[in-house]
Design an enzyme around this catalytic site. Structure first.
Site, PDB file in Angstrom:
ATOM      1  N   MET B   1      10.032  11.189  98.580  1.00 15.48           N
ATOM      2  CA  MET B   1      10.453  12.593  98.588  1.00 15.48           C
ATOM      3  C   MET B   1      11.519  12.800  97.513  1.00 15.48           C
ATOM      4  SD  MET B   1      11.452  14.680 101.968  1.00 15.48           S
ATOM      5  CE  MET B   1      10.379  15.938 102.562  1.00 15.48           C
ATOM      6  N   CYS B   2      12.763  12.657  97.817  1.00  9.76           N
ATOM      7  CA  CYS B   2      13.906  12.830  96.918  1.00  9.76           C
ATOM      8  C   CYS B   2      14.265  14.303  96.732  1.00  9.76           C
ATOM      9  CB  CYS B   2      13.697  12.233  95.533  1.00  9.76           C
ATOM     10  SG  CYS B   2      13.429  10.466  95.529  1.00  9.76           S
TER      11      CYS B   2
END
Lengths: 232, 301
Positions: B1-2
């Site tokens: 994700m991040c």
């Protein structure tokens, strides 16, 4: 929205998201109307409404706003994040700004109206809902769509209708490219009537039905055939 | 994700508030990346002929004074140092490449995070809120900042593997996504362009690629356009230079991105909710950057 005196105001700066959603979900049939303030990009706002509730959201929303909507009429006065009205069953979701990717993904019924543009994959895997976008739609819109309608008053991005089944697409502007197994089709009177009705519901009855082109499935890729390998 | 956030001030009167505006943006992206966080902040430009090197050592009692002293004696250089949590900012008029080597050779666990006249990069494992607090991010002033909250998918959770990455003077890159041709590109840059790499991380390769293009005279804007030809995979990039700020998404826009612009600033967030605390956001132009289109502000863009 109906009479100001009866409107229940819910403020996401004062109440938490879960409490606001429970108030919206708990409304009896015809309950509300509600005005939601300061959505601040919150995810899953006004999800899972199952009654004819009227909800107006003042600002931009996050992911999955009005997801799984049934019967309710939800208006986002702003932009909507990824997956607005995803898996909608019925009712109406109206976005006054832009919508992000995967708007009305897998919607079975109901109507999504976007006054601005939508990003990629609008109507992905649509299962019977209707979508009217007054601006442009991004690439891969109506990917794998099975039933329902997408009306685009602006332009459509690359690979429109890739691997589409029996859904219908009407575009007034330019189409950057068509996806695998999606072709332009004749506009017959039945299509013009459907389109006219959709435009009326979306508040653009003055749009000229004759300016739209129709796209749908060539029905060549329904069953896997090795000679079609290059098309996938 | 991040999660990625970025803030580029167009109005210099706001520079004193950069950290205060930026910190809530980073913290809002915690659930997109709780493993580690990093910030590149451009501020406090070093005087002429000086370079700022930001370095990290995990031990709180590491003897940085000895490192600074050896810089002074080795290069007959002036050295100013400023500790900040596990990091130190060393400003020196010693030759930058040699100074960096001396600092890194002082201990195997020392890492140089950034070098340049304005850039400082801070990164650590842990929740973004804790990382911001450790470095007192909220009190920092500056012209622009880029931040990252990491949910690691491609290489280990370490301080070195955290973003932002910097492989050129005053350059930083943050990345949400994963590249699929970074191994071949790393080899190409190593073998044909003589670049070296500190990690196995894909983003470091992209940062090195962009630095290499800048070295060849390309603007930040054009260097990002070059990425579209040579990088394969998923990416939303936010890049900073001394006075520039740019955004690029891959051609299928796999990873989310929202931009907002007012007369005072340009702000980037992986999601809109990262931007809601900014002054005047209600009246900002808010939009989703188009796939495969470079957006840039400032610099030689």
């Amino acid at each position: 929205m109906a009479g100001g005196a009866n409107v229940t105001v819910l403020d996401l700066e004062k109440e938490d998201l879960r409490a606001v959603n429970q108030r919206l979900q708990g409304a009896d049939a015809g309950g509300g109307p509600f005005r939601v303030l300061h959505p601040r990009g919150a995810h899953a706002l006004a999800c899972g409404l199952t009654a004819g509730t009227e909800v107006e959201i003042e600002g931009h929303t996050g992911y999955y706003c009005a997801g799984m909507n049934e019967a309710a009429r939800v208006t986002v006065k702003g932009n909507a994040g990824v997956g607005v009205a995803e898996n909608m069953m019925s009712g109406e979701v109206w976005v006054t700004g832009d919508a992000s990717q995967s708007a009305a993904a897998t919607a079975h019924g109901g109507l999504l109206v976007v006054e601005g543009n939508t990003a990629a994959r609008c109507g992905i895997s649509l299962k019977g809902g209707d979508i009217v976008v007054k601006g442009n739609v991004g690439h891969m819109s109506m990917f794998l769509a099975q039933a329902g309608n997408l009306v685009v008053l602006g332009d459509a991005g690359e690979s429109l209708g890739d691997s589409i089944y029996e859904a219908r697409i009407y575009v007034r502007g330019k189409v950057a490219s068509l996806g695998a197994d999606c072709i332009e089709k004749d506009m017959r009177e039945e299509h013009r009537a459907d389109l006219r009705a959709l435009l009326e519901r979306a508040g653009c009855a003055d749009a000229d039905v004759g300016a739209f082109r129709r796209y749908g499935s060539a029905r060549e890729l329904y069953h896997f055939k090795s000679e079609n390998l290059d098309s996938y | 994700m991040c999660g990625i956030v970025g803030l580029f001030l167009k109005n210099p009167a706001l520079e004193g508030q950069l950290g205060a505006m930026f910190t809530p943006m980073l913290i809002e992206m915690t659930d997109r990346g709780p493993d580690s966080a990093g910030i590149a902040i451009y501020h406090d430009a070093a005087p002429d002929s000086f370079t700022k090197l930001t370095a990290f050592h995990p031990a709180p009692d590491f003897d940085w004074e000895a490192v600074c002293d050896s810089l002074r004696t080795e290069f007959n250089a002036t050295v100013h140092d400023r500790r900040n949590g596990s990091h130190i900012v060393i400003a020196t008029d010693a030759p930058v490449g040699k100074a960096a080597r001396l600092i890194e050779d002082a201990d195997p666990r020392v890492q140089i995070m950034s070098a340049g006249t304005a850039i400082e990069i801070y990164k650590e494992m842990g929740l973004p809120g804790a990382v911001a607090a450790q470095f007192k991010l909220g009190a920092m002033s500056g012209s622009h900042a880029v931040g990252h909250t990491r949910m690691a998918t491609e290489s280990a959770v370490t301080t070195a593997g955290s973003h932002p990455f910097s492989t050129g003077l005053d350059l930083c890159l943050v990345h949400n996504g994963s590249l699929s041709n970074h191994n071949t590109l790393r080899e190409r840059l190593r073998d044909h362009e003589g670049l070296s790499f500190a990690t196995e991380n894909d983003t470091e390769v992209a940062a090195a690629y962009i630095a290499n293009r800048l070295d060849k005279g390309r603007s930040l804007h054009h260097a990002l356009e070059d990425c579209l030809n040579d990088l394969d995979g998923f990416y939303t990039f936010v890049a900073g230079t001394k006075d520039g700020f740019a955004v690029l998404r891959d051609p299928i826009a796999c990873k989310p991105a929202v931009l907002a612009e007012t007369p005072d600033y340009v702000a980037f967030g992986s999601e809109y909710r990262a931007l809601v605390g900014l002054p005047g956001i209600e009246r900002a132009k808010v939009w989703e950057p188009e796939p495969a289109v470079v957006y840039s502000w400032g610099g030689r863009a």
